[in-house]
Structures are given as structure tokens and as C-alpha cells.
Design a protein around this motif. Sequence first.
Motif, PDB file in Angstrom:
ATOM      1  N   GLN A 131       0.827  -1.199   0.000  1.00 39.46           N
ATOM      2  CA  GLN A 131       0.000   0.000   0.000  1.00 39.46           C
ATOM      3  C   GLN A 131       0.864   1.253   0.000  1.00 39.46           C
ATOM      4  O   GLN A 131       0.590   2.210  -0.722  1.00 39.46           O
ATOM      5  CB  GLN A 131      -0.934  -0.004   1.224  1.00 39.46           C
ATOM      6  N   ARG A 132       1.923   1.241   0.801  1.00 41.17           N
ATOM      7  CA  ARG A 132       2.828   2.397   0.816  1.00 41.17           C
ATOM      8  C   ARG A 132       3.509   2.556  -0.536  1.00 41.17           C
ATOM      9  O   ARG A 132       3.690   3.679  -1.026  1.00 41.17           O
ATOM     10  CB  ARG A 132       3.866   2.239   1.925  1.00 41.17           C
ATOM     11  N   LEU A 133       3.909   1.441  -1.147  1.00 48.19           N
ATOM     12  CA  LEU A 133       4.556   1.509  -2.456  1.00 48.19           C
ATOM     13  C   LEU A 133       3.631   2.132  -3.491  1.00 48.19           C
ATOM     14  O   LEU A 133       4.051   2.928  -4.328  1.00 48.19           O
ATOM     15  CB  LEU A 133       4.994   0.110  -2.899  1.00 48.19           C
ATOM     16  N   ARG A 134       2.347   1.764  -3.440  1.00 46.60           N
ATOM     17  CA  ARG A 134       1.384   2.359  -4.371  1.00 46.60           C
ATOM     18  C   ARG A 134       1.335   3.876  -4.191  1.00 46.60           C
ATOM     19  O   ARG A 134       1.253   4.636  -5.166  1.00 46.60           O
ATOM     20  CB  ARG A 134      -0.007   1.755  -4.149  1.00 46.60           C
ATOM     21  N   GLU A 135       1.359   4.322  -2.950  1.00 49.63           N
ATOM     22  CA  GLU A 135       1.312   5.760  -2.672  1.00 49.63           C
ATOM     23  C   GLU A 135       2.569   6.446  -3.181  1.00 49.63           C
ATOM     24  O   GLU A 135       2.490   7.531  -3.779  1.00 49.63           O
ATOM     25  CB  GLU A 135       1.141   5.982  -1.173  1.00 49.63           C
ATOM     26  N   TRP A 136       3.739   5.822  -2.963  1.00 46.94           N
ATOM     27  CA  TRP A 136       4.988   6.414  -3.433  1.00 46.94           C
ATOM     28  C   TRP A 136       4.998   6.513  -4.956  1.00 46.94           C
ATOM     29  O   TRP A 136       5.405   7.533  -5.523  1.00 46.94           O
ATOM     30  CB  TRP A 136       6.191   5.584  -2.982  1.00 46.94           C
ATOM     31  N   VAL A 137       4.555   5.453  -5.617  1.00 50.51           N
ATOM     32  CA  VAL A 137       4.562   5.427  -7.083  1.00 50.51           C
ATOM     33  C   VAL A 137       3.617   6.484  -7.643  1.00 50.51           C
ATOM     34  O   VAL A 137       3.946   7.205  -8.592  1.00 50.51           O
ATOM     35  CB  VAL A 137       4.193   4.028  -7.602  1.00 50.51           C
ATOM     36  N   ALA A 138       2.422   6.559  -7.063  1.00 53.21           N
ATOM     37  CA  ALA A 138       1.452   7.540  -7.539  1.00 53.21           C
ATOM     38  C   ALA A 138       1.957   8.964  -7.345  1.00 53.21           C
ATOM     39  O   ALA A 138       1.763   9.827  -8.210  1.00 53.21           O
ATOM     40  CB  ALA A 138       0.122   7.349  -6.806  1.00 53.21           C
ATOM     41  N   ALA A 139       2.624   9.211  -6.237  1.00 56.74           N
ATOM     42  CA  ALA A 139       3.134  10.560  -5.966  1.00 56.74           C
ATOM     43  C   ALA A 139       4.297  10.922  -6.880  1.00 56.74           C
ATOM     44  O   ALA A 139       4.425  12.072  -7.312  1.00 56.74           O
ATOM     45  CB  ALA A 139       3.562  10.675  -4.502  1.00 56.74           C
ATOM     46  N   SER A 140       5.132   9.951  -7.199  1.00 50.86           N
ATOM     47  CA  SER A 140       6.311  10.239  -8.021  1.00 50.86           C
ATOM     48  C   SER A 140       5.956  10.400  -9.498  1.00 50.86           C
ATOM     49  O   SER A 140       6.614  11.152 -10.220  1.00 50.86           O
ATOM     50  CB  SER A 140       7.348   9.122  -7.858  1.00 50.86           C
ATOM     51  N   GLY A 141       4.955   9.664  -9.946  1.00 52.10           N
ATOM     52  CA  GLY A 141       4.563   9.762 -11.348  1.00 52.10           C
ATOM     53  C   GLY A 141       5.363   8.875 -12.280  1.00 52.10           C
ATOM     54  O   GLY A 141       5.208   8.959 -13.501  1.00 52.10           O
ATOM     55  N   THR A 142       6.240   8.005 -11.743  1.00 47.91           N
ATOM     56  CA  THR A 142       6.987   7.092 -12.595  1.00 47.91           C
ATOM     57  C   THR A 142       6.043   6.082 -13.234  1.00 47.91           C
ATOM     58  O   THR A 142       5.054   5.671 -12.627  1.00 47.91           O
ATOM     59  CB  THR A 142       8.092   6.376 -11.794  1.00 47.91           C
ATOM     60  N   ARG A 143       6.347   5.678 -14.479  1.00 47.60           N
ATOM     61  CA  ARG A 143       5.445   4.804 -15.231  1.00 47.60           C
ATOM     62  C   ARG A 143       6.188   3.599 -15.781  1.00 47.60           C
ATOM     63  O   ARG A 143       7.369   3.405 -15.514  1.00 47.60           O
ATOM     64  CB  ARG A 143       4.792   5.593 -16.374  1.00 47.60           C
ATOM     65  N   LEU A 144       5.478   2.817 -16.568  1.00 46.80           N
ATOM     66  CA  LEU A 144       6.041   1.571 -17.081  1.00 46.80           C
ATOM     67  C   LEU A 144       7.182   1.807 -18.055  1.00 46.80           C
ATOM     68  O   LEU A 144       8.194   1.098 -18.026  1.00 46.80           O
ATOM     69  CB  LEU A 144       4.943   0.742 -17.762  1.00 46.80           C
ATOM     70  N   ASP A 145       7.061   2.797 -18.941  1.00 43.83           N
ATOM     71  CA  ASP A 145       8.060   3.008 -19.976  1.00 43.83           C
ATOM     72  C   ASP A 145       8.752   4.363 -19.894  1.00 43.83           C
ATOM     73  O   ASP A 145       9.522   4.726 -20.773  1.00 43.83           O
ATOM     74  CB  ASP A 145       7.431   2.852 -21.365  1.00 43.83           C
ATOM     75  N   ARG A 146       8.475   5.111 -18.840  1.00 40.80           N
ATOM     76  CA  ARG A 146       9.093   6.432 -18.694  1.00 40.80           C
ATOM     77  C   ARG A 146       9.201   6.797 -17.219  1.00 40.80           C
ATOM     78  O   ARG A 146       8.543   6.190 -16.364  1.00 40.80           O
ATOM     79  CB  ARG A 146       8.302   7.482 -19.454  1.00 40.80           C
ATOM     80  N   ASP A 147      10.017   7.771 -16.970  1.00 43.39           N
ATOM     81  CA  ASP A 147      10.256   8.144 -15.584  1.00 43.39           C
ATOM     82  C   ASP A 147      10.418   9.656 -15.489  1.00 43.39           C
ATOM     83  O   ASP A 147      10.701  10.338 -16.486  1.00 43.39           O
ATOM     84  CB  ASP A 147      11.514   7.447 -15.049  1.00 43.39           C
TER      85      ASP A 147
END
Length: 207
Positions: A131-147
Motif C-alpha cells: 500500500q505504501r509503495l502504491r502511494e509512493w509510485v502515484a506521488a512520483s509519477g513514474t510509469r512503465l516506460d518512462r520516468d
Amino acid sequence: MTDQTPAAPGPDEAQPDDFPDDFPDDIDLDEDDYDTENEDEQDVGPPHPVNWYLLRADALEEEWYELNRWVETLRRTYGLPASVIPPFWHRHDELVWELSSLHVHWLCAYHPEQDGSAPFGWHRDFADARQRLREWVAASGTRLDRDRPTRQTTWPGEDPADPVEDVFVADRDRDFVDYVAAQVAERRAAEDAFFAGADPATGEVLG
């Protein structure tokens, strides 16, 4: 009539002729005394947390690759999507620290000194970590093919943050190798400057 002929020795049994002439006759060839399989191995116990700020360059490189291997196994074992573990997690400190903590927790849970219920506790904590990882990922905006770099909030008196832009990355593994190489080189340069008595920021020798 009983055959008193001694049985032929096995292939692993030493023969008198196999020993040198000056070999002591009274030496006790106890197999237990010659079991050196684990002679140099020491049980160091469960691992300690990894402080990424304090690692020397060589240790930093080792930890990066060990964590990367474990994260790759983790995402495949549990079928985790990029919304939990994105390909470019290594570029985001918040994800690195979370995954590193989860890794050490896993090593401790499955250490031989642990009791049988420890893995169950790890899985319970793993659910919280996802759950925390989901929050970190959503906040950072990193995606499958771009960062893109995690957005930073500018506090009063600070210089404005650099603009955040998406960067397309075609080869994740190559990106990881290049990123780690740069991190290790930077840490090694800081070490060299420290031992040379130089300012790590400028390289100027102090004193």
C-alpha cells in the motif's frame, strides 16, 4: 571351512602404501577431526538494516545489485504490477528505502534462527508495504516506460525546484546499470576527497 581372507578395502579407504615412509604410526585418523567443510564459515546471524547514506563505494555497488535481484524475484513471484514496483524504482529514494527495508525484513524472517511463524509476519507486513509503495509510485509519477524525478515542494527562501519532465527509457536494465555506475563513481569520488582532506563539494584540499 570359514574363509578368513580379509575383505578388500573400499575405494575411499587409505592403504599403508598410500602414506609416506615418515608418516607417524600412532596418529589418530579420526574422520570427525578432518571435517573442514564449514571450518571457515561463521553464523553472523540475521542481517542489519542497510543505511544507504553510509555505505562505502564497493559495498554500495554490491547492495544495489543484491537488492535489484531480490526485487526482480519479488515482482515475478507475486505478479506485482508497475503501480506497486515500477521498472525505474531505483531512481526514486522513497522506493529504494521502502524496498530495501522489505528486503532486510524478508532476510530476517527466513533466517534459520527465526521461528516458523516469522514468514507469516513478513507477509502481513508485505501487505502494508504494498500500500505504501502504491502511494509512493502515484506521488512520483513514474510509469512503465518512462520516468520523471519525484516532485519536490519548495519551502520559503529556497530556490525554485527544477521543472519535472517525463523521460522515455527503452532499456530498463541498461538504465539500472548506468545509474548504479554513476552512484558508485560519485560515492568513490567523495571517499577519495575525504581521505585526501579535500572538500567533497569542490575537491579543494583543506588545511
